[in-house]
Design a protein around this motif. Sequence first.
Motif, short mmCIF file in Angstrom:
data_model
loop_
_atom_site.label_atom_id
_atom_site.label_comp_id
_atom_site.label_asym_id
_atom_site.label_seq_id
_atom_site.Cartn_x
_atom_site.Cartn_y
_atom_site.Cartn_z
N ASN A 50 31.87 22.80 28.23
CA ASN A 50 32.09 22.08 29.15
C ASN A 50 31.28 22.07 30.35
O ASN A 50 31.34 20.82 30.85
N LEU A 51 30.62 22.99 30.50
CA LEU A 51 29.69 22.67 31.67
C LEU A 51 28.51 21.58 31.32
O LEU A 51 27.91 21.15 32.02
N ALA A 52 28.27 21.88 30.11
CA ALA A 52 26.99 21.10 29.72
C ALA A 52 27.47 19.52 29.86
O ALA A 52 26.47 18.72 30.26
N LYS A 53 28.49 19.07 29.58
CA LYS A 53 29.08 17.86 29.85
C LYS A 53 28.97 17.45 31.13
O LYS A 53 28.64 16.34 31.58
N VAL A 54 29.27 18.34 32.16
CA VAL A 54 29.11 18.31 33.81
C VAL A 54 27.77 18.02 34.13
O VAL A 54 27.47 17.13 35.04
N LYS A 55 26.91 18.72 33.35
CA LYS A 55 25.48 18.88 34.02
C LYS A 55 24.66 17.71 33.20
O LYS A 55 23.57 17.22 33.84
N ASN A 56 25.15 17.28 31.99
CA ASN A 56 24.38 16.22 31.50
C ASN A 56 25.43 15.39 30.51
O ASN A 56 25.76 15.96 29.55
N PRO A 57 25.73 14.36 31.05
CA PRO A 57 26.70 13.37 30.06
C PRO A 57 26.34 13.12 28.83
O PRO A 57 27.32 12.83 27.86
N TRP A 58 25.22 13.45 28.54
CA TRP A 58 24.71 12.99 26.69
C TRP A 58 25.30 14.29 26.03
O TRP A 58 25.55 14.07 24.82
N PHE A 59 25.59 15.34 26.69
CA PHE A 59 26.01 16.38 25.79
C PHE A 59 27.50 16.64 25.80
O PHE A 59 28.28 17.40 26.41
N THR A 60 28.20 15.28 25.16
CA THR A 60 29.70 15.46 25.17
C THR A 60 30.17 16.57 24.40
O THR A 60 29.58 16.77 23.32
N PRO A 61 31.25 16.88 24.42
CA PRO A 61 31.89 18.01 23.40
C PRO A 61 31.88 17.55 22.15
O PRO A 61 31.60 18.21 21.21
N ASP A 62 32.08 16.32 21.93
CA ASP A 62 32.06 15.88 20.60
C ASP A 62 30.69 15.96 19.67
O ASP A 62 30.48 16.32 18.66
N ASN A 63 29.54 15.57 20.39
CA ASN A 63 28.35 16.00 20.04
C ASN A 63 27.75 17.46 19.86
O ASN A 63 27.23 17.61 18.87
N VAL A 64 28.26 18.18 20.79
CA VAL A 64 27.98 19.31 20.69
C VAL A 64 28.75 20.06 19.53
O VAL A 64 28.01 20.83 18.95
N ASN A 65 29.80 19.54 19.43
CA ASN A 65 30.52 20.44 18.18
C ASN A 65 30.08 19.89 17.00
O ASN A 65 30.02 20.54 15.83
N TYR A 66 29.53 18.66 16.84
CA TYR A 66 28.87 18.28 15.63
C TYR A 66 27.73 19.18 15.29
O TYR A 66 27.62 19.53 14.31
N ALA A 67 26.86 19.31 16.45
CA ALA A 67 25.77 20.05 16.01
C ALA A 67 25.93 21.36 15.81
O ALA A 67 25.55 22.06 15.02
N LEU A 68 27.07 22.11 16.45
CA LEU A 68 27.37 23.37 16.20
C LEU A 68 28.01 23.45 14.76
O LEU A 68 27.81 24.75 13.95
N ASN A 69 28.63 22.59 14.36
CA ASN A 69 29.31 22.41 12.85
C ASN A 69 28.21 22.44 12.02
O ASN A 69 28.08 23.24 10.91
N LYS A 70 27.05 21.65 12.13
CA LYS A 70 25.76 21.65 11.38
C LYS A 70 25.34 23.01 11.21
O LYS A 70 24.83 23.35 9.86
N TRP A 71 24.92 23.63 12.27
CA TRP A 71 24.34 24.99 12.29
C TRP A 71 25.09 26.01 11.67
O TRP A 71 24.87 26.82 11.10
N SER A 72 26.42 25.90 11.87
CA SER A 72 27.55 26.89 11.27
C SER A 72 27.25 26.80 9.70
O SER A 72 27.42 27.85 9.17
N LYS A 73 26.97 25.52 8.99
CA LYS A 73 26.79 25.43 7.79
C LYS A 73 25.50 25.97 7.28
O LYS A 73 25.57 26.24 6.07
N LEU A 74 24.45 25.81 8.23
CA LEU A 74 23.16 26.44 7.76
C LEU A 74 23.20 27.93 7.87
O LEU A 74 22.12 28.45 7.22
N LEU A 75 23.86 28.56 8.74
CA LEU A 75 23.58 30.11 8.90
C LEU A 75 24.63 30.68 8.13
O LEU A 75 25.43 31.46 8.71
N THR A 76 24.43 30.57 6.97
CA THR A 76 25.40 31.30 5.91
C THR A 76 24.47 32.20 5.21
O THR A 76 23.12 31.96 4.90
N HIS A 77 24.98 33.34 4.40
CA HIS A 77 24.04 34.12 3.75
C HIS A 77 23.39 33.31 2.70
O HIS A 77 22.20 33.68 2.49
#
Length: 100
Positions: A46-73
């Motif tokens: 939420n703070l990232a969106k305030v500091k930089n409007p490019w970092f929307t929660p949807d975009n950040v969640n998309y990136a986190l989702n991709k990383w969560s799929k890569l960080l598996t055993h």
Amino acid sequence: MELEQRVEAFVKLGELLRSYVDEKFDDSRLSSEELEYKNLLSDKINLAKVKNPWFTPDNVNYALNKWSKLLTHSAIKEFNDKYNFKIKKSKKVALITAGN
């Protein structure tokens, strides 16, 4: 830190990210400390969106989702299998930095 310990640390990070982006994830698998990190991550997104409007929660969640799929055993094992990690002796290194 041994290679397997590092792998497990990244797998835990993947689980934490997955717990954040996947509402169906069972939070009971997380420790109280991990739940605290999950809440802190939400605040930082939420703070990232305030500091930089490019970092929307949807975009950040998309990136986190991709990383969560890569960080598996299995994904980390597949990546590591491509390399030959030999145990090397540690070295001492001196750093000389500017004083100003």
